[in-house]
Motif scaffolding. Sequence first.
Motif, mmCIF file in Angstrom:
data_model
loop_
_atom_site.group_PDB
_atom_site.id
_atom_site.type_symbol
_atom_site.label_atom_id
_atom_site.label_comp_id
_atom_site.label_asym_id
_atom_site.label_seq_id
_atom_site.Cartn_x
_atom_site.Cartn_y
_atom_site.Cartn_z
ATOM 1 N N GLY A 126 0.790 -1.225 0.000
ATOM 2 C CA GLY A 126 0.000 0.000 0.000
ATOM 3 C C GLY A 126 0.819 1.271 0.000
ATOM 4 O O GLY A 126 0.291 2.357 0.227
ATOM 5 N N GLU A 127 2.108 1.175 -0.275
ATOM 6 C CA GLU A 127 2.982 2.343 -0.278
ATOM 7 C C GLU A 127 2.816 3.197 -1.534
ATOM 8 O O GLU A 127 3.122 4.385 -1.520
ATOM 9 N N CYS A 128 2.360 2.590 -2.619
ATOM 10 C CA CYS A 128 2.212 3.300 -3.881
ATOM 11 C C CYS A 128 1.196 2.562 -4.741
ATOM 12 O O CYS A 128 0.647 1.544 -4.326
ATOM 13 N N GLN A 129 0.960 3.093 -5.935
ATOM 14 C CA GLN A 129 0.013 2.482 -6.871
ATOM 15 C C GLN A 129 0.736 2.209 -8.182
ATOM 16 O O GLN A 129 1.752 2.826 -8.494
ATOM 17 N N TRP A 130 0.166 1.293 -8.963
ATOM 18 C CA TRP A 130 0.789 0.956 -10.235
ATOM 19 C C TRP A 130 0.842 2.159 -11.158
ATOM 20 O O TRP A 130 1.786 2.311 -11.939
ATOM 21 N N SER A 131 -0.141 3.041 -11.083
ATOM 22 C CA SER A 131 -0.166 4.203 -11.977
ATOM 23 C C SER A 131 0.975 5.170 -11.691
ATOM 24 O O SER A 131 1.255 6.049 -12.498
ATOM 25 N N GLU A 132 1.654 5.016 -10.570
ATOM 26 C CA GLU A 132 2.770 5.884 -10.204
ATOM 27 C C GLU A 132 4.139 5.259 -10.504
ATOM 28 O O GLU A 132 5.165 5.772 -10.072
ATOM 29 N N ILE A 133 4.149 4.182 -11.253
ATOM 30 C CA ILE A 133 5.386 3.431 -11.451
ATOM 31 C C ILE A 133 6.469 4.242 -12.171
ATOM 32 O O ILE A 133 7.654 4.014 -11.981
#
Length: 149
Positions: free
Chosen positions: A81-88
Motif C-alpha cells: 500500500g505504499e504506492c500504486q501501479w499508476s505511479e510506477i
Amino acid sequence: MKPEWSSDREPNLDPAVEEAVRGVMAAIADLDTAVIRAQNLDIQAILDQPTEVNDSYMLSLSMMSDASSELQAYAARVQRGECQWSEIELAQPLPPEVYELKTSPLFDWRLFPAPSPMQVDTPPARPQSSQYVYDDYDEEDQAPDSWLE
C-alpha cells in the motif's frame, strides 16, 4: 409389453448416475460452444489491437519468472500500500519493463498517464505577530517574514 413412463429416461436409472450423465452432456455442449466461438474468432483483429496496460497486467507481469528485480520490488511496495501501479514512472530505479511497454506499439499505456510534477502547496498565511510565542519575547521582536529566516 411396453413400459409406461412419461419421459425418455430409463425407469430404473440411478439418480446419481443420471446427474453425472447430465453433467457430462452439459460439458460437451459447453465445449461445442467454445469450438464455435474459436472458429468465428478473427485472430488478426486481436493481434492488431494493442494490449491494455493496467493494474492487473502489471501485477501479472511482475509475477513472471523473468520479471526484473526492480519490477518485483515495486510490486511488493504496491502490495504493502505504499504506492500504486499508476505511479510506477516515479519509481527509482525505474523498472526496464516500463520503458519497453511505453515505447512498444503493441501496448496501450493510456491508463497510466504521465505523472504530473508534484504541486507545491501554497504556504499558509503568516500569522499575526501576536500569535507567536517566544520564550524571551520583547516588544521590539517582530514576527519573521518567512519560516526560513
